[in-house]
Design a protein around this motif. Structure first.
Motif, PDB file in Angstrom:
ATOM      1  N   MET A   1       0.842  -1.198   0.000  1.00 58.66           N
ATOM      2  CA  MET A   1       0.000   0.000   0.000  1.00 58.66           C
ATOM      3  C   MET A   1       0.879   1.250   0.000  1.00 58.66           C
ATOM      4  SD  MET A   1      -3.076   1.040   2.634  1.00 58.66           S
ATOM      5  CE  MET A   1      -3.904  -0.517   2.352  1.00 58.66           C
ATOM      6  N   SER A   2       0.512   2.247  -0.779  1.00 56.69           N
ATOM      7  CA  SER A   2       1.308   3.459  -0.902  1.00 56.69           C
ATOM      8  C   SER A   2       1.273   4.297   0.370  1.00 56.69           C
ATOM      9  CB  SER A   2       0.795   4.298  -2.074  1.00 56.69           C
ATOM     10  OG  SER A   2       1.493   5.523  -2.150  1.00 56.69           O
ATOM     11  N   ASP A   3       2.367   5.022   0.626  1.00 51.98           N
ATOM     12  CA  ASP A   3       2.429   5.943   1.762  1.00 51.98           C
ATOM     13  C   ASP A   3       1.905   7.325   1.396  1.00 51.98           C
ATOM     14  OD1 ASP A   3       3.584   4.166   3.621  1.00 51.98           O
ATOM     15  OD2 ASP A   3       5.547   4.442   2.703  1.00 51.98           O
ATOM     16  N   THR A   4       1.566   7.539   0.131  1.00 54.23           N
ATOM     17  CA  THR A   4       1.133   8.860  -0.351  1.00 54.23           C
ATOM     18  C   THR A   4      -0.218   8.743  -1.040  1.00 54.23           C
ATOM     19  OG1 THR A   4       3.449   9.475  -0.725  1.00 54.23           O
ATOM     20  CG2 THR A   4       1.767  10.854  -1.752  1.00 54.23           C
ATOM     21  N   VAL A   5      -1.078   9.707  -0.775  1.00 59.13           N
ATOM     22  CA  VAL A   5      -2.380   9.778  -1.437  1.00 59.13           C
ATOM     23  C   VAL A   5      -2.516  11.146  -2.091  1.00 59.13           C
ATOM     24  CG1 VAL A   5      -4.891   9.814  -1.128  1.00 59.13           C
ATOM     25  CG2 VAL A   5      -3.510   8.153   0.133  1.00 59.13           C
ATOM     26  N   PHE A   6      -2.851  11.155  -3.370  1.00 59.89           N
ATOM     27  CA  PHE A   6      -3.204  12.388  -4.084  1.00 59.89           C
ATOM     28  C   PHE A   6      -4.723  12.481  -4.143  1.00 59.89           C
ATOM     29  CE2 PHE A   6       0.830  12.410  -7.002  1.00 59.89           C
ATOM     30  CZ  PHE A   6       1.605  12.765  -5.905  1.00 59.89           C
ATOM     31  N   ILE A   7      -5.270  13.646  -3.809  1.00 56.49           N
ATOM     32  CA  ILE A   7      -6.702  13.913  -3.954  1.00 56.49           C
ATOM     33  C   ILE A   7      -6.853  14.992  -5.021  1.00 56.49           C
ATOM     34  CG2 ILE A   7      -8.815  14.712  -2.824  1.00 56.49           C
ATOM     35  CD1 ILE A   7      -7.696  13.708  -0.180  1.00 56.49           C
ATOM     36  N   LEU A   8      -7.442  14.645  -6.151  1.00 56.96           N
ATOM     37  CA  LEU A   8      -7.539  15.554  -7.294  1.00 56.96           C
ATOM     38  C   LEU A   8      -8.971  16.031  -7.476  1.00 56.96           C
ATOM     39  CD1 LEU A   8      -5.307  13.564  -9.826  1.00 56.96           C
ATOM     40  CD2 LEU A   8      -4.596  15.212  -8.084  1.00 56.96           C
ATOM     41  N   GLY A   9      -9.147  17.352  -7.413  1.00 55.59           N
ATOM     42  CA  GLY A   9     -10.450  17.954  -7.611  1.00 55.59           C
ATOM     43  C   GLY A   9     -10.610  18.514  -9.015  1.00 55.59           C
ATOM     44  N   ALA A  10     -11.679  19.273  -9.219  1.00 56.99           N
ATOM     45  CA  ALA A  10     -11.997  19.802 -10.550  1.00 56.99           C
ATOM     46  C   ALA A  10     -10.895  20.696 -11.094  1.00 56.99           C
ATOM     47  CB  ALA A  10     -13.319  20.561 -10.497  1.00 56.99           C
ATOM     48  N   GLY A  11     -10.165  21.384 -10.192  1.00 55.86           N
ATOM     49  CA  GLY A  11      -9.100  22.274 -10.645  1.00 55.86           C
ATOM     50  C   GLY A  11      -7.991  21.546 -11.377  1.00 55.86           C
ATOM     51  N   PHE A  12      -7.817  20.254 -11.093  1.00 54.46           N
ATOM     52  CA  PHE A  12      -6.771  19.491 -11.782  1.00 54.46           C
ATOM     53  C   PHE A  12      -7.104  19.308 -13.258  1.00 54.46           C
ATOM     54  CE2 PHE A  12      -4.843  15.475 -13.193  1.00 54.46           C
ATOM     55  CZ  PHE A  12      -3.509  15.716 -12.902  1.00 54.46           C
ATOM     56  N   SER A  13      -8.382  19.169 -13.592  1.00 51.31           N
ATOM     57  CA  SER A  13      -8.781  18.906 -14.980  1.00 51.31           C
ATOM     58  C   SER A  13      -9.088  20.178 -15.764  1.00 51.31           C
ATOM     59  CB  SER A  13     -10.017  17.985 -15.003  1.00 51.31           C
ATOM     60  OG  SER A  13      -9.710  16.715 -14.499  1.00 51.31           O
ATOM     61  N   TRP A  14      -8.972  21.330 -15.133  1.00 54.94           N
ATOM     62  CA  TRP A  14      -9.356  22.585 -15.794  1.00 54.94           C
ATOM     63  C   TRP A  14      -8.531  22.838 -17.047  1.00 54.94           C
ATOM     64  CZ3 TRP A  14      -6.800  27.311 -16.602  1.00 54.94           C
ATOM     65  CH2 TRP A  14      -7.627  28.355 -17.029  1.00 54.94           C
ATOM     66  N   ASN A  15      -7.239  22.526 -17.016  1.00 58.81           N
ATOM     67  CA  ASN A  15      -6.376  22.769 -18.180  1.00 58.81           C
ATOM     68  C   ASN A  15      -6.768  21.920 -19.377  1.00 58.81           C
ATOM     69  OD1 ASN A  15      -4.549  23.354 -15.629  1.00 58.81           O
ATOM     70  ND2 ASN A  15      -3.681  24.521 -17.324  1.00 58.81           N
ATOM     71  N   ALA A  16      -7.539  20.862 -19.143  1.00 61.50           N
ATOM     72  CA  ALA A  16      -8.008  20.025 -20.254  1.00 61.50           C
ATOM     73  C   ALA A  16      -9.230  20.618 -20.942  1.00 61.50           C
ATOM     74  CB  ALA A  16      -8.334  18.623 -19.745  1.00 61.50           C
ATOM     75  N   GLY A  17      -9.707  21.769 -20.434  1.00 61.53           N
ATOM     76  CA  GLY A  17     -10.856  22.429 -21.043  1.00 61.53           C
ATOM     77  C   GLY A  17     -12.178  22.147 -20.361  1.00 61.53           C
ATOM     78  N   ILE A  18     -12.144  21.374 -19.288  1.00 65.27           N
ATOM     79  CA  ILE A  18     -13.383  21.006 -18.600  1.00 65.27           C
ATOM     80  C   ILE A  18     -13.772  22.107 -17.626  1.00 65.27           C
ATOM     81  CG2 ILE A  18     -14.457  19.295 -17.079  1.00 65.27           C
ATOM     82  CD1 ILE A  18     -12.384  17.282 -18.304  1.00 65.27           C
ATOM     83  N   PRO A  19     -14.992  22.639 -17.713  1.00 66.70           N
ATOM     84  CA  PRO A  19     -15.375  23.767 -16.851  1.00 66.70           C
ATOM     85  C   PRO A  19     -15.415  23.393 -15.380  1.00 66.70           C
ATOM     86  CG  PRO A  19     -17.289  22.928 -18.060  1.00 66.70           C
ATOM     87  CD  PRO A  19     -16.084  22.234 -18.616  1.00 66.70           C
ATOM     88  N   LEU A  20     -15.089  24.359 -14.538  1.00 61.67           N
ATOM     89  CA  LEU A  20     -15.218  24.173 -13.096  1.00 61.67           C
ATOM     90  C   LEU A  20     -16.694  24.189 -12.718  1.00 61.67           C
ATOM     91  CD1 LEU A  20     -12.363  26.573 -11.919  1.00 61.67           C
ATOM     92  CD2 LEU A  20     -12.255  24.090 -12.159  1.00 61.67           C
ATOM     93  N   LEU A  21     -16.997  23.750 -11.501  1.00 64.75           N
ATOM     94  CA  LEU A  21     -18.393  23.643 -11.078  1.00 64.75           C
ATOM     95  C   LEU A  21     -19.127  24.971 -11.200  1.00 64.75           C
ATOM     96  CD1 LEU A  21     -18.122  21.329  -7.937  1.00 64.75           C
ATOM     97  CD2 LEU A  21     -18.984  20.742 -10.207  1.00 64.75           C
ATOM     98  N   GLY A  22     -18.428  26.062 -10.863  1.00 64.85           N
ATOM     99  CA  GLY A  22     -19.089  27.371 -10.887  1.00 64.85           C
ATOM    100  C   GLY A  22     -19.542  27.804 -12.267  1.00 64.85           C
ATOM    101  N   GLY A  23     -18.896  27.301 -13.312  1.00 70.80           N
ATOM    102  CA  GLY A  23     -19.267  27.688 -14.671  1.00 70.80           C
ATOM    103  C   GLY A  23     -19.846  26.562 -15.494  1.00 70.80           C
ATOM    104  N   PHE A  24     -20.154  25.448 -14.849  1.00 70.38           N
ATOM    105  CA  PHE A  24     -20.580  24.261 -15.598  1.00 70.38           C
ATOM    106  C   PHE A  24     -21.946  24.454 -16.252  1.00 70.38           C
ATOM    107  CE2 PHE A  24     -21.518  19.951 -16.664  1.00 70.38           C
ATOM    108  CZ  PHE A  24     -20.286  19.328 -16.803  1.00 70.38           C
TER     109      PHE A  24
END
Length: 398
Positions: A1-24
């Motif tokens: 089991m890994s000692d590190t956990v990444f938690i990725l929210g909507a801001g991580f995918s924003w550069n891919a062109g996917i709108p954030l919740l506020g502008g969805f």
């Protein structure tokens, strides 16, 4: 089991062109009205978006008696999902129509593309920002230096991670000069209808017809192998807590998808969890949340990217408390968000939301403003996170 956990929210995918919740919702409305993005919409997609806007307009009558934001997609989904509990077939149809429209909006806007594993095509696909390929290459470089792959938890429905992973592993990123630090790799969603996807890395020659004169170079392809194959695998735990565009709906008959399932392909009717309190309403969902809970309880480093822990997400606040409360080995919690690098009320409020989840002695272990070189980068952004992973992985990976 890994000692590190990444938690990725909507801001991580924003550069891919996917709108954030506020502008969805605005983006859905724009696509429905215009009928096109960079090209005309498929007629079925256009109709799905127009139907969603009709459903949203019907909710306007609630404003006379209830306070909610019909420009917030989570508010809309929450109201619709509770309406489903009333047992009316039309309400179920409306909820399904809205979730399908969300899926289509994400897919239309997503700039990261990949067709999936097709040995006949022999194509090298690098469509979309380099940021996401750099994310995977940085992780693999860290593995080569002795780190373990982190567990990745994400709230995002999109397929940015899957497609960028295939862009890196099917192509010429590795082969001629640098080899991958593993021979076999598996992707485990911890989602009951999908078995862990296992692959063997093969090194092959790619013809480079664009070069003058044409030449060939060594690269990699993935060969799919049975999920019960023996051997040592580097495992990517990719836990998509709110569902995903490539998740089939769980059925009453316990069937699982093993080989020949395309993780890069969005389904017409994917499994998406509504943002209401009970995330454990199905066995398929509970297995993901259970895996996430166990990973967080064992983690030494937790890194959050592009997730503001909104005040309305009470479930996630208590989930973090339940997950990290018993964790006696937690070393630090690092939060990447551009808002945290501003002197603003929003910055203070976000810090307070995170701090209120933990006891006073743990609050000192939260890093709210990790600095990244060069300073010209937008501090706290997904770019800053990946840059830190490239240059100083030991500050994030335990």
């Amino acid at each position: 089991m890994s000692d590190t956990v990444f938690i990725l929210g909507a801001g991580f995918s924003w550069n891919a062109g996917i709108p954030l919740l506020g502008g969805f919702v605005e983006k859905m409305w724009e696509l429905a009205v215009r009928g096109k993005s960079d090209k005309p919409l498929d007629p079925e997609d256009h109709q799905a978006l127009k139907d969603a806007m009709v459903i949203r307009a019907e909710l306007d009558s609630y404003h006379g008696r209830a306070q909610f934001d019909d420009r917030n997609i989570e508010d809309i989904l929450s109201i619709l999902s509770f309406n489903v509990l009333a047992g009316h077939r039309k309400d179920t149809q409306k909820f399904t129509s809205m979730t399908n429209a969300i899926a289509r909006t994400i897919e239309i806007c997503c700039g990261v593309k990949h067709p999936g594993l097709d040995p006949r095509s022999g194509r090298v696909v690098k469509e979309g920002p380099e940021l996401y390929r750099a994310f995977w290459k940085s992780l693999f470089s860290a593995v080569d230096k002795g780190h373990r792959l982190p567990t990745i938890l994400t709230f995002n429905y999109d397929l940015v991670l899957e497609r960028s992973l295939l862009q890196v592993l099917v192509g010429t990123e590795y082969g001629s000069k640098v080899h991958l630090p593993f021979e076999k790799i598996a992707v485990n969603y911890h989602y009951e209808p999908i078995k862990p996807q296992r692959y063997c890395v093969k090194y092959v020659k790619y013809d480079m017809w664009s070069a003058q004169p044409p030449t060939s170079t060594l690269g990699t392809v993935l060969e799919e192998i049975p999920y019960d194959s023996e051997g040592t695998f580097s495992v990517i735990d990719l836990i998509k807590l709110h569902g995903s565009l490539n998740f089939p709906f769980p059925t009453k008959r316990k069937t699982t998808l093993a080989m020949h399932w395309n993780m890069a392909a969005a389904l017409a009717e994917p499994f998406i969890l509504p943002p209401v309190f009970n995330k454990l309403s199905t066995d398929a969902a509970s297995s993901m949340w259970s895996a996430a809970l166990s990973r967080l309880r064992a983690a030494k480093n937790v890194v959050v990217v592009g997730y503001s822990l909104p005040q309305t997400d009470i479930y996630m606040q208590y989930f973090l408390k339940a997950a990290l409360g018993p964790n006696l080995n937690l070393n630090k919690l690092v939060v990447f968000d551009p808002v945290l690098h501003t002197k603003s009320e929003s910055c203070d409020q976000m810090k307070h939301r995170y701090e209120s989840c933990f006891s006073p002695q743990l609050r000192g272990r939260i890093e709210f403003s990790p600095s990244t070189n060069p300073p010209s980068l937008l501090q706290g952004s997904a770019e800053a996170f990946v840059r830190t992973l490239e240059t100083n992985p030991e500050t994030l990976l335990f």
